[in-house]
Design an enzyme around this catalytic site. Structure first.
Site, PDB file in Angstrom:
ATOM      1  N   ASP A  91       0.820  -1.211   0.000  1.00 41.63           N
ATOM      2  CA  ASP A  91       0.000   0.000   0.000  1.00 41.63           C
ATOM      3  C   ASP A  91       0.854   1.263   0.000  1.00 41.63           C
ATOM      4  O   ASP A  91       2.046   1.214   0.273  1.00 41.63           O
ATOM      5  CB  ASP A  91      -0.873   0.022   1.254  1.00 41.63           C
ATOM      6  CG  ASP A  91      -2.133  -0.790   1.060  1.00 41.63           C
ATOM      7  OD1 ASP A  91      -2.503  -1.038  -0.094  1.00 41.63           O
ATOM      8  OD2 ASP A  91      -2.740  -1.180   2.072  1.00 41.63           O
ATOM      9  N   TYR A  93       7.217 -10.062   7.025  1.00 41.49           N
ATOM     10  CA  TYR A  93       6.942  -8.632   7.232  1.00 41.49           C
ATOM     11  C   TYR A  93       7.472  -8.189   8.587  1.00 41.49           C
ATOM     12  O   TYR A  93       7.401  -8.945   9.566  1.00 41.49           O
ATOM     13  CB  TYR A  93       5.431  -8.372   7.225  1.00 41.49           C
ATOM     14  CG  TYR A  93       4.834  -8.206   5.858  1.00 41.49           C
ATOM     15  CD1 TYR A  93       4.872  -6.983   5.193  1.00 41.49           C
ATOM     16  CD2 TYR A  93       4.204  -9.278   5.216  1.00 41.49           C
ATOM     17  CE1 TYR A  93       4.307  -6.832   3.936  1.00 41.49           C
ATOM     18  CE2 TYR A  93       3.637  -9.130   3.950  1.00 41.49           C
ATOM     19  CZ  TYR A  93       3.701  -7.903   3.324  1.00 41.49           C
ATOM     20  OH  TYR A  93       3.141  -7.746   2.081  1.00 41.49           O
TER      21      TYR A  93
END
EC number: 5.4.99.12
Lengths: 249, 249
Positions: free
Chosen positions: A55, A113
């Site tokens: 994003d 992540y």
């Protein structure tokens, strides 16, 4: 006959409107495709394929993409050639020749992540684009306890943002850890799993911080897996703290 | 009767055109004065006085300023009030009531500067605004040896940029160290002295890196003190690596 290249890149997501090409927006894919096409000796437009989207504002330490070129360039030529054209907020770290079976998105084994949370009482000017921020008292042992419920195969429907196009919300998380970095006043989460839903890490981090601050019961994830209701997870931790660290094939 | 406040602040220098007010430019002084004047209960315009200027792109971990207000505000009120008005790239860390004898510039005992050099083979997207960059082989023991010549009282005329208005170029450096941070591929210089000339730290760092890469003799500083000739120091390390760490009173 074309050659397929696997390319690993890092980018500071602050000034990108996310990964995917969008009209009139500066995106990772858009900027990288422009550079790749300047290396292309044929007349076709070369598309790049990423391991997945990130994003707006989300960073990458090791995003992976692939693309095909008619020209056979040494790996170091790809690295240096692309870096000479890329802006300074995106750099190629590695390039490899791969077989035509390799696909950056479909052949992944897992993704790792990081999520960095600043625990400073003020918003550190040097971290405003690079961490999330939590200024309430926090008990890390509660978060560690909750992370045991995160590991495994679960239906993450309570942890997916509207707009997800995933067919199933079942994902497997291989490991989930949290580390307190006292000197930097930071909490660093690391999640390794076979795939993550839209905003999943950011929604999980928001819920975990609530658990750490006793605003949510420590084993609330077990209930959230059952209810499959996004509205039960109110928050989404900001994009600025999220880093795609590694894509494993 | 006015109250004098000493305020310590941190700022990310990337988006400031330096410290000092300039027409049509976003400067540290300009942004801070605007916030301070919104706290002022009198009709006068309140000027702030910094410990010294920092250039465009130079950061501060602990810049100090003072200003006078007619209102007597608790220290925490100054911190929270200013932070509520300041942009996220500048934050107040501390405020103190001080006597009218205190002057942010004239009563300093010394200043401590950091200079961060990235040794990565590529420009790390996350460091482009926060470090200098040196990609040549480097022998840190040569730099350590050269730093012994930096400590002490010297005429730094060879290390001052054009535009300096200093009456004398003699300054005393109390300590000068370098640290290799292997995990981050960084070299971190720290200089503590009674004052620094315009661009002095950045010119010294450039010369020290040349010494570390054997482009300049290890004891060249001794010659440079003698010649008092800026053209003998070609380089100036970029502003992005420089941090005003502390002002000591």
């Amino acid at each position: 006959m074309t050659v397929r290249y696997k390319v690993t890149l890092a980018y500071d997501g602050t000034n990108f409107a996310g990964f995917q090409v969008q009209p009139h927006q500066r995106t990772v894919q858009g900027v990288l495709e422009k550079a790749v096409n300047r290396m292309n000796k044929a007349n076709n437009y070369v598309h790049i394929f990423g391991s997945g989207r990130t994003d707006a504002g989300v960073h990458a330490l090791g995003q992976v993409v692939h693309f095909d070129l008619v020209n056979d360039v040494p790996d170091s030529g790809i690295v240096n050639g692309l870096n000479s054209m890329l802006p300074l907020d995106m750099q190629v770290l590695q390039a490899e020749h791969v077989s035509a079976n390799f696909h950056a998105r479909y052949t992944t084994h897992g993704k790792r992540y990081l999520y960095r949370v600043s625990l400073c009482w003020y918003v550190d000017p040097f971290k405003r684009f690079y961490t999330g921020h939590w200024k309430y008292p926090l008990d890390v042992t509660l978060i560690r306890e909750a992370l045991k419920d995160v590991v495994g195969t679960h239906d993450f429907s309570s942890f997916v943002a509207a707009g997800s196009q995933a067919k199933t919300h079942v994902r497997t998380i291989y490991s989930a850890t949290v580390q307190m970095q006292t000197a930097e006043h930071e909490l660093i989460f690391e999640f390794y799993g076979n795939g993550f839903l839209y905003n999943q890490v950011r929604i999980m981090v928001a819920a975990l911080l609530e658990i750490g601050s006793k605003r949510r019961p420590v084993h609330d994830f077990l209930r959230l897996y059952q209810v499959k209701d996004r509205t039960q997870c109110r928050g989404t931790a900001p994009a600025s703290g999220l880093y795609l660290k590694e894509v494993v094939y």
